[in-house]
Structure formats: C-alpha cells, structure tokens
Design an enzyme around this catalytic site. Structure first.
Site, mmCIF file in Angstrom:
data_model
loop_
_atom_site.group_PDB
_atom_site.id
_atom_site.type_symbol
_atom_site.label_atom_id
_atom_site.label_comp_id
_atom_site.label_asym_id
_atom_site.label_seq_id
_atom_site.Cartn_x
_atom_site.Cartn_y
_atom_site.Cartn_z
ATOM 1 N N ALA A 243 0.840 -1.197 0.000
ATOM 2 C CA ALA A 243 0.000 0.000 0.000
ATOM 3 C C ALA A 243 0.876 1.247 0.000
ATOM 4 C CB ALA A 243 -0.918 -0.006 1.219
ATOM 5 N N TYR B 118 -9.621 1.202 5.243
ATOM 6 C CA TYR B 118 -8.968 2.426 4.796
ATOM 7 C C TYR B 118 -9.992 3.305 4.067
ATOM 8 C CZ TYR B 118 -4.964 -0.264 6.307
ATOM 9 O OH TYR B 118 -4.099 -1.010 7.069
#
Length: 361
Positions: A64, A189
């Site tokens: 990420a 997220y």
C-alpha cells in the site's frame, strides 16, 4: 477469464489481462513493511520484492503506497506523492520485470486508520507530540481500540483533493514503469470506510444509499482509468464483507464489481474485514476464497483469492476449479520467497530458474 488447460497445473498457466501476461497465477500480495523514510523505498523493499520475482512469482505487487503524506498508515509507509519517491520504485519495477514477473503497485489512502505507530511500536494512533498528523474519513467516527482519534469528516473539497491525489499517483506509477495498478478499497482504509454503512454516516451524495457510498470509489476509478493506459490492467482490492451485522455484504461486493467492471476494472482482489475492530472473523485455510468465487461468477470478472493460502495443491485447486483467476500469497511468501519453485516441484512441474540459480533448482 481464460480457460484452463489440463496439460499444465492450473497454477502455472499464464493469464493475460489486456496486454499484460502473467507467467503463472501466483502473485505476491501487497504487504506493508513499515520501513520507508518520508515515503521513499530503500534496500529493504528492493530485496524483499526482488527476491520474490527471482523466486518465480508471476505478479509482484508493491505494498500500500500512499497518495499523500496524510494517507500513510504509519510514518514508515511508502508513498508516491512526489518525484523523489519515483526513482527507487522505478529501479524496483525494472528489476521485477527483468526477472520475469509483472510489476504491480497498490495505491492507497489510510483514512481514519492513518497516523499510527509502527506495529512493533504498538500500532496506536500517534499524538501530535509523537509526530502524528490530522486524519480524515467520511464521518467523524473513530475506528476504535488503539485507533481512537476522531477523524475530520471530509468536505467535498477534501474528497476532490483525494481523488486528484489518486490520479497524480497513478501517473507517477506509470512513469515508474509499473504495468499493474491496484486501488486499495479494503481493510477499513479510506475507500472502504466510504463503502461500509458501519463507518459512513453521511447524509449527502456520498452517504446513505449503496449508490452514494460507492460514489467516491467509482468516480476515482473512472478518473484513474483515464490516465492509466488501456493496454494495462487495473485492479481493485475490496473487503468483500465486513463480518458484522448491518455492514457490507457479499451481495454489495458483487454489485460493486459490476459497476467497477463497467469503469474499466479488470480484476477484483477479494479480501475482507478491517472496517471495525470488533468484527468476528472465522479464520481457516482459504477462508476468503468463497468471496472471490462469488464475485467472479456473480459479476463475470476476474478475481484474486487471498487469505491463508499456503499449500500448492490448495492454490492449484482454487484456479483449476474456477474459484479465482489468481492466488495472492502474503505470509507464505514471507516464510518462503521461493514458494513458486517449491510449489511447481510438488505439482510435478518445473520452473525455469534464473541462470544464477540453475545448478540448484
């Protein structure tokens, strides 16, 4: 979704999406290493990911990678919000490709789970005195547990800025030489927190209905697809279910996958959970594979299966029986960078080793 030939183990048959062909169906799942400085990759990332390409993976996805400084999970997370961060990632992508794998990158914004300490330092939200930064989310709701700071509820100006950040980062990923792009919309997220009714309590065009909660991800996907070449695949990682009553369900994931496919998404990477700390998750071998299977057949789109996939026959069965098109391994690759070579031997297949390793494989 390509047909599988019986001549070669399904796991070791190529897969073509757009103009990109994976040499096999094994991918290195994005795994945060929490080892960057100011978002810049270093030798750790190069060795960590380069070794897995040498080990025979068909796809290597960089962890990420934040689209803005405030989008990092921790101060040690990778970023691609400026040109300085491009050079080491470009070197990494070049090495991965030179060793036969497709170089992918996952781009992300951590939302209300940002500004946290490194996992081995406790993982709690950082205070301003500890170097923490303001966090944003669809609603002013803290994640909970050690991540207890209440985020700023995003304005439409904030939403447009984040969308622009994703587009700019996608352009940098392309310039760095990546051929596979994944948008991170899972694990609590930012995108995931918009999708889930457990974390999105908005009453405007970005909250309430499924259509509204999906708007930011769909709008951003559409904008990214305009700058990401038609010849290259675009994937989206989702949390297929929230594992909590009243949350996101598999039917929502199928509906979302259909919408994303229409916007040019080629593959759904099907994980689950992460949006609330008290979800009750039953973890057994292959526990998330049924989500990939349901999305694959329900939306007629290629999928990647993840989660406790460790054994060669297990992985081969997933692909051979049409449960998913790709298997992405995480912890198993941490244990064994050469898992593809070992899996091939178990399945009666032989990989062509790098010349430097030929005498040992």
């Amino acid at each position: 979704m390509e047909k599988i030939s019986p001549a070669t183990p399904a796991l070791f048959q190529p897969l073509t999406l757009r103009a990109v062909t994976l040499r096999n169906r094994i991918g290195v799942s994005p795994m945060c290493q929490y080892s960057a400085t100011d978002g810049v990759a270093n030798n750790w990332h190069f060795v960590h990911l380069g070794a897995r390409a040498v080990g025979g993976a068909g796809l290597v996805i960089v962890e990420a990678t934040a689209v803005a400084p405030e989008g990092r999970i921790t101060p040690g997370c990778l970023g691609l919000w400026n040109e300085l961060q491009m050079e080491p990632l470009a070197r990494l992508a070049q090495f991965v490709k030179a060793n036969g794998a497709v170089a992918g990158i996952q781009i992300a914004h951590a939302g209300r789970k940002a500004s946290a300490a490194l996992p081995w330092q406790g993982g709690a939200h950082l205070s301003a005195a500890q170097g923490g930064w303001p966090i944003i989310a669809p609603s002013a709701l803290a994640f909970g547990g050690d991540l207890n700071i209440v985020p700023h509820a995003m304005t439409e100006t904030d939403i447009q800025r984040v969308q622009n950040n994703f587009v700019a980062t996608a352009k940098r990923a392309l310039a760095a030489g990546f051929e596979w792009l994944e948008l991170h919309a899972a694990h609590g997220y930012l995108f995931n927190s918009f999708l889930s009714p457990l974390s999105n309590h908005r009453t405007d065009q970005y909250g309430g209905s499924f259509e509204n909660r999906s708007r930011l991800l769909l709008d951003t996907t559409r904008a990214v697809r305009k700058v990401w070449p038609d010849s290259l695949p675009l994937a989206v990682r989702i949390s297929a279910i929230d594992w909590k009553e009243g949350g996101w369900q598999i039917e929502d994931s199928i509906a979302l996958a259909k919408l994303l496919k229409a916007e040019g998404v080629d593959l759904m990477d099907c994980s689950s959970g992460g949006v609330v700390p008290d979800a009750k998750i039953t973890v057994v071998p292959g526990y998330q594979v049924p989500f990939a299977e349901k999305v694959r057949h329900g939306a007629n789109i290629a999928t990647a299966a993840v989660g406790f996939i460790t054994e060669p026959q297990q992985a081969d069965d997933i692909v051979r029986t049409g449960q998913a098109d790709v298997v992405l391994l995480a912890r198993q690759f941490l244990r064994d960078p050469y898992w593809p070579a070992h899996a091939a031997r178990t399945l009666g297949h032989k990989l062509t080793p790098p010349n430097q390793y030929a005498r040992a494989w």
